[in-house]
Structure formats: C-alpha cells, structure tokens
Scaffold this active site. Structure first.
Site, short mmCIF file in Angstrom:
data_model
loop_
_atom_site.label_atom_id
_atom_site.label_comp_id
_atom_site.label_asym_id
_atom_site.label_seq_id
_atom_site.Cartn_x
_atom_site.Cartn_y
_atom_site.Cartn_z
N HIS A 934 0.85 -1.19 0.00
CA HIS A 934 0.00 0.00 0.00
C HIS A 934 0.89 1.24 0.00
O HIS A 934 1.60 1.48 0.98
CB HIS A 934 -0.94 0.01 1.20
CG HIS A 934 -1.92 -1.11 1.20
ND1 HIS A 934 -2.34 -1.75 2.35
CD2 HIS A 934 -2.58 -1.71 0.18
CE1 HIS A 934 -3.21 -2.70 2.03
NE2 HIS A 934 -3.37 -2.70 0.73
N GLU A 937 1.25 3.71 3.04
CA GLU A 937 1.77 3.21 4.32
C GLU A 937 3.30 3.28 4.30
O GLU A 937 4.00 2.27 4.32
CB GLU A 937 1.26 1.79 4.56
CG GLU A 937 -0.26 1.74 4.71
CD GLU A 937 -0.83 0.33 4.69
OE1 GLU A 937 -0.04 -0.64 4.66
OE2 GLU A 937 -2.07 0.20 4.70
N HIS A 1031 3.12 -3.50 7.04
CA HIS A 1031 2.04 -2.57 6.71
C HIS A 1031 2.04 -1.40 7.68
O HIS A 1031 2.77 -1.39 8.67
CB HIS A 1031 0.68 -3.27 6.77
CG HIS A 1031 0.36 -4.12 5.58
ND1 HIS A 1031 -0.53 -3.73 4.60
CD2 HIS A 1031 0.82 -5.33 5.21
CE1 HIS A 1031 -0.60 -4.67 3.68
NE2 HIS A 1031 0.21 -5.66 4.03
N GLU A 1116 1.69 -4.56 11.48
CA GLU A 1116 1.12 -3.23 11.31
C GLU A 1116 1.83 -2.24 12.22
O GLU A 1116 1.95 -2.47 13.42
CB GLU A 1116 -0.37 -3.24 11.66
CG GLU A 1116 -1.21 -4.20 10.83
CD GLU A 1116 -1.72 -3.58 9.54
OE1 GLU A 1116 -1.41 -2.39 9.31
OE2 GLU A 1116 -2.42 -4.27 8.79
#
Length: 1240
Positions: A934, A937, A1031, A1116
């Site tokens: 992504h 990110e 992420h 994350e």
C-alpha cells in the site's frame, strides 16, 4: 466476626416480617382470596418497602419470590385498593436501581400483566385516575426493557387508550405527564409512531408545547421528548413540515433562548432542538429549515451560548442540525477519477475498474442528481418492525465460520514446469562457491562463537552515535583521499552503532541532544540561501558544472543541474560550493524573500544566473547527486521532472521527542462554525483556485500574499487548491490512478508564506470514517531553510487538528452505490517559522521508490568500504563484502509502467567450500519478507529499512542471524503506486493486497511473481519458516501483528464446542510474544489471529492457507504513536520505526534459538527463560480481542457532527425514560478531556 450477631433486633424482625407477609399473601392467592386480608397485607408490604431499602433489595434479590407473588396477586385480584397497593410497591422497587429491577419485572411477565390491567381499567367510565397514573408510570419505566413491548402494546390496544387519556385530560397535568412518558416509549417502535401520528398525536403535542413560561416546565420537557421521538418517523416528520411546525419550533426556541437568562430550562431548549434534529432528517424538513432562516437563527443562538460551558449540549445539537441542513456541495472537480490516466494492458471483466472504464463519458461521476432518497421510502416504515425481532447479540459476519475453508490446504496452483522459471532466483541452492574467496579454507565446526549466548546488541531508538562534522566512519578505506572520506561516508548514520559489542540491547543514549545537531552558524550566515524552489531534471551541456560528491565525474549530457526560471532579488552571488568538497550548479535558482536580521523588506532587482553557497563540511545525510540520477531513471505516469527537496536533501530523525498532541477544548466545534459561516457570510469567501492539476496551463500570479503549491514530484499528491479566506485553503487530493477513490495520502510543497500568521489547511475529500488525527496525530512538515541550517528533518506540526465529516457530497459511483454519503475533512493550522520558506507537508514520513534504490546501494557499499558514485543496481553484487555476506539483488519483475521490482537474498557466506559447510549453508531455513504493498503506508518502508540495515550490519547478532537463515525480501511490492502518489492501489486501480488468491500476471505482476516464488519454495519443500508483510495502520496505535489461527477464529463464532475439537500448534504466537518482550513499540494485546472473509485474498491468509506457512503475519505499524510501553504518549518517528525493523530481526534470531536450542551453546538460565517464554506464549486462555478496525473509542464529536441524513446516534437514557431531571450524562455532554467523549 459474625455479622449476623451484630444485627439489630429490629432488622431481624423486619426481614422476617417481609418474608412472612409475602408467604401470607401467596397463601391467600392460592386458597381463599379475601379482599380485606390482601388489602391489609399489601399495605404493610408497601409501608416496609417505602421505609427500608433493605426490604426492597430482599424482594428483588436473585432467588426471591417476592416479585412473583406480587404479580400473581395483581393479576388475580379484583380489589381496587389491593391493586393500587401492589402498583405502588412495584413503583418503589423499580424507582431506585431501576434498570436491573425493571428487567427482572419484565422477565417475569410484568409488562403483559400491566398492559392487561390498563385495558381492563380503561373500560370503566371514567377510569380511575390513580390507577391510570400508576400503570402508566410503571409501563414507562419497564417498557424500554422489553424487546417485544412495541408489539404487545399495539396488540392490546394500549396506544389508543393512552392517546385518548391525553386528549381528554389536557388540563390534568398529574395524569398527562405519565401518559406522555409512555407515549414516548410507544414511539420508539416505528410502526407505533406512524399509527399514533395518523391519530393526531403530532398536532396534540403542539397544543402542549409553547412559548416561554415558568409554569408546567416538567410537562413541557416530557412533551418535547415525546415529539422528538415521534418525528423520527419520516411520515410524522412530513406531517409536521406540511403543517408549518418547523417555523413554529424555531420561533419557540428563540423565545426560550431570549427569556431563559439563568439557563434553568436548558433541557427544554435541548428538547426543541432534538425535535428539529428529527424533522431535518427529511429532505423537506431541511428545506423548510433553510426557508425559515434556521441556519442563521441557530448559528447566532449557538454563538451566544459559547460563553457558558454548561450550554455545550445546545451548541453541539445546533451544530449537528446546521451540518445536516448545510446544502450538499459538489466537489469542485471535473471528475473524481484521477487527474492522471494510464491505459491498462487488460481491462478487468468485473469489479470497480471495469465499472470505471464502462462509465459513459457524459455521466457526472462527481455528484448524484439527488443525494436524498429517503422520501421514496416513507411508506415502507408502516410495514417494518425494526427492533422487535432482531437479535441484539453481537455477531461479526466477516469472521470465517467454515472450518473446512479455514484449514490450510497447500496448493501449488501452477504446474511445476511453470514454477521452474523461479529457479534462477535461488542460486544459493546450487552454487558450490568454488571460485569465491571465502574466509576459511579448512573445514571447521559449525558456528561456535564465544559470545553467541551473550546479549543481543541492536540499535535502539534512544541512541545516536557521536558524530563530528569532519568524522569519518571507520569502514571507509584508509587509502581514500581525505576529501573523499569526508564527503562519501555512507548515509546511514547509525551504522556506527553496529560496532558496539557486549552491551545490553537497551542501550543508553550515547550523546546529548546538543551533540546531534550542528550549530547553524557553522554553516550559514544571514545573507545565505533562505529558500529554494525545486530541482528540475534536465540534460545540461557538457560544459556545465555538475553537482559532484567529492569525486570528479566526466561531464556528460546525463548530469543534472538544479535550475529555476525565477529571479533572486534577495541574494547576492556567493562562492560556487554548496557543501565543502561539493559543487553545485544552481542555474536560475530562486531565493525570493530572504529574511535578514537587518531588514526583512530589503530587495534587490538583480538576477543571479549561477549561485552557490559555501558552508563548512557536515555529515553527509543523503547523497543528493546520486538520488537525482536514480530519479531520472524512474518511470512515472505524469513524467515528473522535479525532485522534492526532502527527498533530495534526505531526512534524519530530529534530536527530540514529539508527544502525541493534546486535543484542545472546542476545536472541532470552532472549525465547523467557520465552515457554516461560508454559507451565512458568502461575501467573505474568496474562492480562488491556486493550484490545479486538471488545468496544467493555469498559472497563479506571482504577486500577492497567497501561498503557492506544487505536487509534481515523485510520490506527490495534491490535485487542487482553492483559497477560501485570506489565510485558509481547501485542498483536494488526487484519486489513485485508474480509480475514483482512496484519498488519504498527501505530499505537497508550499511556498510564499509569512511568519506570525496561522494558515488553515482543509483537506476536504478524505474517505475514512475516522482517523488518528482525532487522537493526537499531526501531519509532517519539512522546511528547506531548516535543512540548510543543518536541521534536515521532518517534524510533526499543526494545531487545531481534527477530522470530521463535511458537506461535500460523495457520489454513489465513488461510494459503492450508496447515496447520501459525504467526504471527510482533515483540518490543521500551521504557523511557519521562516518567511518565504519552501515547506513540504506529508501524511507520513515519505519514502520514495528512488530512495529505496539509493538506500539499497548505500547499505551495501559500506561493506566494501567504498562509495560508488553511480547508483546502478546491477553493480550491487560487486559492492558488498563477498567474504562475509551472501547478497544477491535480482529484479523480480517489471511493473506495469516498466519499473523494476527488487528481490533481495541475504544470508551469511559459508565458512568454506567444503561439503559440510555448503550443506549447512543450503539447509538454512528461509524467511520471506515483503513491504509497501500500500503506497500510503510509508512507515512500512521505514521498518523495512531498519530490517535491511540490521541484516547488512557488522553486529555479531546480525552475523549469527545471517548464519541461521536465508532471507528473501521484496522491499516494495507496489513501486508504481509509490512513484505516482497513490494511497492504496497500483496502476491497475486495485488493492494489490486483495489479489493474492488469483493474481493476474498482466495487471498484478509483482503479486503474481511474489506468490510464484512462494509456490516454488513449496514445490521444492523449502517453505519459509516465517512470512511477514509490513504494513501501516491509520486507526490504531503501537506496532502489532495479525496472524492466522483456526482455533481463535472459531472462538469468535461463539461455537465453543467446535473450537474445543480443533487441534492446532500454537507456535504462531511465539514470534509476536517475543517481540512484545523485546520491541518497546510492540503491543501484544493489539495482535489478532482471526481469519476474516474479507481478508481471504490478502498475503497473510493466502500464504497461510494455500502455501502452508504457519507463521504468516501482517505486521502493522501505527501512523500516529504509542499508548503503552517505553514510547507511551509519543508520536512515532523514523528512528522508532527503524528500530522496530531491527528488533524484528532480533525476534527472528530468538525464534531460531527457541526452535533449535541444541544448535547453540546457551547458558542454562537463558535457555530456561526462553523456554518459559515460548511455553507462556502457547498457553492461550482466551481468544484475542477482535480489534482489526480501530482501538479508539467512538467519541461523540464524530457522531453528533455527522453531515449525513440518518446516521446519528442519539444520546439517551432509555432506562430512565421517566426521569426528567438533568442527568449526569446530559450535563457531561460538554467537553471532558478526562473521559475523551468530548463534544467541543
């Protein structure tokens, strides 16, 4: 000791007496009903219940039959006084602690008995007043606890009975009050509300409410609450609009506002607003509100209330109504599709991209013809029972419940012959190293380092190596000239940390903050460069002077100059050296508005063709020249020709901590009030376009005090800027290419500012419903002037920050077919420290594709102790130390736009080319890492940077780690999205992390081939021990992991029996548990191992299910900061993110030692500790909390300031529906920083 012994005789007598009385009453019910006896006993029970709380508790205690006896007597008795006595007893029981006791009464069938009693009593003419009062009071308090109360009351005909009582007794306030309370409970059922409306209840309410009056305020309050509940029905709301009641409500509100000087009747005023709130949920209601000048009335009255904090509920409700009635505006764009177009090689048959391409060009995709569709559904509510038959228990339909689908099923998916195409990426499995110059030529025992069992040494976010301006990193070869040494040091300043040995992993800072920066007066004087425009990539004549890096280069057409077409009225010609040992050709570089101590307004009309600045030598933070060379070979859809200065100069972490921003009181309310002023005072709005990607020929006049904007550089995203007021700008972000949504990432340049002025920026087309900007996160700013003063870092800036729903309409095309949706606004205010600076703003720390390529080069160069000038990735293999590190850089594939997707292989070289050493080398388990699928990110790239630096470091643990594993790393899965400033998608317009199940080689090449690598590894029986995809998370704090577990997923289905039958290795929890002990930013409580249906196509789930990797994770990292551990209360920075990447490596090494303890000579104490660690990590006593969306509470601002029509959540106290004194909750609707449920 024994409490029973100290009880008073009176207490013992009372408790015994109530039991005896209840027993007598029960006996009378079953044997011979006697009116006088029942009347006497119930009167005694009533006396005890009224006088003693202990009696009330005993009668309602668990296991007590007191309430059963009373209800049975009430149902069977024919005596009026006995009935009244029992009703009074029940009122006493539910009055205090009414919620639990009312529920108990409902569970025993109390509401049905009371409704039947109401029906029987209504047949008398006239009905007994006291009986009706008591029955209505009880039903008003118990009805909200009965899910079937709406249906029961309608079937029994109770609605008509209560309504007729009110009509016939308007002057009898004692009877009307409980009747209105019950009408309000009836109205919570939509069918009942419509039925009551047809019988004239709306008109009846307007006979009760009226202008300011000191009498009957209690009745007025109840009537308004009842009216607000009735008007939630669209049918009733339309009836009120048709009869002109919107204007009546506004008139009444103004009258109460003017006369209620002491604010004693705030609840009445709020009740009027609640009625307006209900009626304006209808399109016709909003129109009537606007026609009645409601916007101006509520704006003015709410401004009057700002000075009194206790009136915040009025201001908040007024703001909500005005936001709802604010006309939906069209986003000022020709189309919501991206300003850039990329023609796909293959058009998908289905999905959003296919719809985008099939949309006729004449269709307006920015806004729908009408965003209000509720008028078409008015009659539907007559047939719908919303709440009566709905199971209120939480059930998440996204959790996978099919165990057969959950069980991993290893499937290659492609023929083995086809997978052989990936064999050339695994040279380490076939190379015999006969031609390599290895460290040892004789066979030696496997790794037996003396310090192998010692402490793990990793860089920490708290440490920084001492750096002097003229220092040279030890790894630079001694035969390099002094000039080369001082300028060509590797850019990673923390590599010196890798030389530290035998120290604890929690190293203390090595230097003070003062030593981390160099005093600005060492570099610049007041007459030096204060602002730069930008770097333009262009070919220069061979005779031009190129920007060098301390080593002479041949002039060529490919060398880059820094040029600008603007003049430089404020700077005189200096020398031709930017940094000592470096030269730069600045061309027509603009230095407008240089601030000086003597005279800020001094001007010069001379134009400088070539200007350079001489400064003392400083630690090389970033090799700017090499970065430009990389950018010139990077392919972008807009064909960028400029380089952003933060990417050019580079970034180092600032030498100070940045705390999470405290949310100031009333910030969101103030911002929304300013938005409302746009409609009320339209003449104050400038509405001038300052920047527009859709109109590239549009130019903004140079003169004036307006800001200037730019985003035409790698990873930039800003589509349009509109000046609203003198110092306020609306900013619109660009959609992801081949998409019409995903607006979140921003990165743009601002110039032409003045100091001492607060500039407000509103990014008005965000889409997520909540953001960490509401919880202390700040945007990032990079100042060029600060960078020239030896402070080249991104810092968190901005005040008055909030994120809320705005009045710009989001079309159904962009909202997945839903109408009436709105965009969200990120708003922040910035005061710039320098006049005429050039500043950059970003959503998070930018990390471009070109930066990755450059960092890969510099990471490796330092191990050969040279610094290669040209950043050609094909030279990486010759740039590392082949005796220590096995490194390969391959191109996994090319992206849609022709950029290479790098694949790295990192491990330790074998000790020799003898058989046993080669076998040990080839049999090392694999670790597969990936990141940046992504583009928005960017924190994932900083974590990956920390991982790569650690793996390539001289740290003893890093060497042990290389000897333990073979790393396959794809550091950027979505290069095209990163380059072109996308937030979520690649050039295909699709989220690549939702394509892992069936990736298309033409549309998703990086995913197709990354999965192919894993499938090949499965085919040759070399599955990775760990797969982790890095992420970033926009709505949670800390760093955490998502994994995959059948057992924990089944736990969340509430099928405990099924979960007990599942046998599963709990090893998937070991690595997160290790990280929770070693990484200060990591939070185990935020981890989740639930498999969701919506995530079935993600890398984590596919690699677990199809490839068969048990330890398959998504890691994350927060975009905001931490709320636990060492960094609690701090916003996260690049230092902490890189530390997390290093700590992840340490976690992998500990995982290896835990899974292969005999391979290492570990101290018994350490082995016992780590065994305890793995055992504790596998003892799961309860499933992880399902917190995959966000961990922040839904604070009331977000709800009450909604701009949508029907998505508000009322703040009510249903269990106290009959109590209308000011409640604690209503009084607490004002801001409360401690509770974080603020309504500023």
């Amino acid at each position: 000791m024994n409490k029973l012994k100290v009880l008073s005789e009176k207490s013992l007598t009372s408790n015994s007496r109530i039991v005896a009385l209840l027993a007598q009453l029960e006996k009378i019910n079953y044997e011979c009903p006697e009116a006088e006896a029942a009347r006497y006993i119930t009167s005694k029970i009533l006396h005890l219940a009224q006088s003693q709380e202990k009696i009330r508790k005993e009668m309602t205690a668990k296991g007590s039959t007191g309430m059963d006896v009373l209800l049975s007597t009430l149902e069977n008795t024919k005596d009026l006084q006995t009935t009244l006595n029992i009703l009074n007893i029940l009122v006493e029981l539910v009055s205090v602690g009414g919620s639990r006791r009312a529920s108990a009464l409902v569970s025993k069938g109390g509401t049905q008995i009371l409704l039947q009693l109401l029906l029987n009593a209504s047949k008398e003419s006239p009905p007994h007043e006291d009986l009706m009062i008591q029955v209505h009071t009880l039903l008003a308090r118990t009805g909200p606890k009965d899910k079937k109360f709406g249906v029961k009351s309608r079937i029994n005909g109770a609605l008509t009975i209560t309504l007729n009582l009110v009509k016939q007794n308007l002057q009898n306030q004692r009877l009307v009050l409980p009747c209105l309370q019950l009408l309000r409970v009836y109205s919570t059922n939509p069918v009942n509300a419509v039925s009551l409306g047809k019988n004239g209840v709306v008109e009846l309410m307007f006979k009760i409410i009226g202008p300011f009056c000191k009498k009957n305020t209690g009745l007025m309050k109840v009537a308004l609450d009842t009216l607000a509940a009735l008007l939630k029905s669209k049918t009733n709301a339309r009836r009120a609009v048709d009869r002109g009641y919107v204007h009546v409500l506004l008139t009444i509100y103004v009258d109460w506002h003017r006369h209620d000087n002491r604010h004693r009747n705030m609840l009445i005023r709020k009740g009027i607003l609640q009625s307006l709130k209900s009626v304006t949920s209808l399109k016709l209601g909003r129109k009537a509100f606007i026609d009645a000048n409601g916007m101006k009335i509520l704006y003015n009255t709410s401004q009057d209330c700002l000075a009194v904090r206790t009136l915040d509920p009025l201001v908040n409700t007024s703001s909500l109504i005005m936001r709802k009635c604010f006309p939906k505006n069209r986003l000022p764009l020709p189309t919501i599709k991206s300003a850039f177009h990329f023609q796909l090689p293959v058009i998908p048959v289905t999905g959003p991209v296919a719809q985008l391409y099939s949309l006729p060009p004449e269709v307006d995709d920015v806004v729908d013809e009408s965003d209000d569709n509720e008028d078409l559904e008015l009659e539907a509510e007559n047939e719908i029972e919303n709440d009566d038959d709905i199971d209120q228990n939480f059930k998440n339909d996204d959790i996978e419940t099919d165990i057969n689908k959950l069980k991993p099923k290893q499937e290659l998916g492609r023929p083995i012959e086809e997978l052989k195409m990936y064999e050339h990426f695994f040279h380490e499995l076939s190379d015999d190293f006969q031609e390599c110059d290895l460290i040892a030529k004789e066979p030696k025992p496997l790794a037996k380092e003396a310090n192998l069992g010692g402490p793990i040494v990793v860089p920490t976010a708290g440490e920084e190596p001492p750096v002097e301006p003229n220092s040279v990193i030890n790894s630079v070869k001694k035969d390099i000239s002094q000039g080369e040494e001082s300028d060509k040091q590797p850019a990673f300043l923390d590599l010196a940390k890798e030389e530290i040995k035998n120290s604890d992993s929690s190293l203390q800072p090595q230097e003070s903050d003062q030593n981390r920066t160099v005093s600005s007066n060492q570099y610049l004087t007041n007459d030096l460069v204060k602002a730069l425009d930008r770097i333009t990539l262009q070919n220069t004549p061979q005779t031009s002077q190129s920007f060098t890096a301390g080593i002479k280069k041949d002039s060529s057409p490919h060398l880059t100059s820094i040029t600008c077409t603007k003049t430089c009225p404020h700077i005189s010609t200096c020398g031709n050296v930017l940094f000592e040992g470096r030269t730069v050709q600045l061309g027509k570089l603009c230095f407008t508005g240089v601030e000086t101590e003597e005279d800020d307004d001094s001007t010069s009309n001379s134009s400088v063709e070539q200007t350079s600045v001489e400064v003392p030598n400083m630690p090389p933070l970033h090799d700017s020249d090499l970065y430009v060379e990389i950018v010139k070979n990077t392919k972008s859809v807009p064909e960028y020709s400029e380089v952003a200065y933060p990417d050019y100069f580079g970034h180092i972490p600032p030498p100070f901590k940045e705390p999470i921003l405290e949310r100031p009181y009333g910030v969101q309310r103030t911002k929304i009030a300013q938005d409302i002023e746009r409609l009320i005072h339209q003449s104050d709005i400038i509405d001038k376009v300052m920047y527009d990607l859709d109109n590239p020929n549009y130019t903004v006049p140079e003169e004036g005090e307006s800001l200037k904007f730019n985003s035409r550089f790698e990873s930039g995203n800003l589509r349009k800027v509109i000046q609203i007021r003198k110092n306020e700008y609306d900013l619109i972000l660009n959609s992801d290419i081949n998409s019409n949504h995903y607006h979140q990432w921003f990165y743009f340049e601002v110039s032409g500012m003045r100091t001492g002025i607060g500039y407000r920026f509103n990014i008005i087309n965000c889409e997520k419903s909540n953001s960490q900007f509401n919880y202390g996160m700040q945007p990032l700013m990079y100042s060029v002037q600060e960078a020239l003063h030896a402070r080249p870092w991104w810092i968190r800036v901005g005040t008055d920050i909030c994120y809320y729903k705005n009045h710009f309409s989001r079309s159904s095309v962009a909202a997945g077919g839903q109408k009436g949706k709105s965009y969200y606004t990120i708003t922040f205010t910035v005061t710039f420290p320098h006049k005429d600076d050039v500043c950059y703003f970003a959503y998070h720390y930018p990390y471009t594709y070109s930066t990755l390529q450059g960092n890969l080069q510099r990471t490796l160069c330092c191990f050969k102790n040279i610094f290669v000038i040209k950043m050609h990735l094909q030279k990486l293999e010759s740039s590392h130390n082949p005796q220590q590190i096995y490194f390969r850089h391959d191109v996994l594939c090319e992206t849609l736009s022709g950029n290479s997707c790098p694949l790295l292989t990192i491990t330790a070289m074998p000790e020799s080319n003898y058989y046993e050493n080669i076998c040990q080398f080839r049999n090392r388990p694999y670790i597969f890492l990936s990141a940046r699928v992504h583009p928005g990110e960017t924190n994932s790239s900083w974590v990956m940077k920390g991982t790569l630096e650690y793996l390539m470091s001289n740290n003893p643990t890093a060497q042990n780690l290389r000897e333990a594993y073979i790393f396959k790393i794809v550091p950027m899965l979505n290069p095209d999205g990163v380059i072109n400033g996308n937030h979520r998608c690649s050039l295909s317009g699709e989220d690549l992390n939702r394509q892992w199940q069936s990736p298309n080689p033409d549309l998703h090449p990086t995913i197709y081939h990354a999965k192919g690598l894993l499938q090949y590894m499965a085919a040759i029986k070399r599955l990775p021990l760990v797969y982790c995809d890095y992420h970033g998370h926009s709505r949670k704090k800390n760093v955490f992991m998502y994994g995959c577990s059948i057992k924990e997923t089944v736990w969340h289905t509430n099928d405990n029996a099924a979960s007990c039958d599942v046998v599963e290795d709990m090893g998937y929890r070991t690595l997160p548990k290790i990280l929770s002990h070693t990484a200060p930013a990591f939070c185990m409580s935020s981890c989740s191992f639930v498999v969701e249906k919506s995530k079935q196509s993600t890398a984590r789930v596919v690699v677990w299910r199809e490839i068969g990797v048990q330890r398959s994770y998504t890691m994350e990292s927060t975009l905001c900061g931490c709320d636990q551990g060492k960094y609690k209360g701090l916003q996260i920075g690049t230092r902490e993110l890189e530390e997390m990447g290093a700590k992840f490596c340490v976690g992998l090494f500990r995982l290896k030692r835990l899974t292969s303890p005999l391979e290492y000579n570990l101290p018994s104490s350490l082995l016992e500790f780590e065994n305890d660690l793995i055992e504790s990590s596998c003892k799961v006593t309860s499933p992880t909390t399902y917190v995959l969306e966000e961990d922040e509470p839904r604070f009331l601002e977000e709800v009450d300031y909604s701009a949508e029509s029907n998505d508000e959540i009322d703040i009510e106290l249903p269990e106290n529906v009959g109590d209308y004194e000011p409640s604690v909750q209503e009084d607490a609707l004002s801001d409360s920083e401690s509770s974080k449920t603020c309504l500023p």
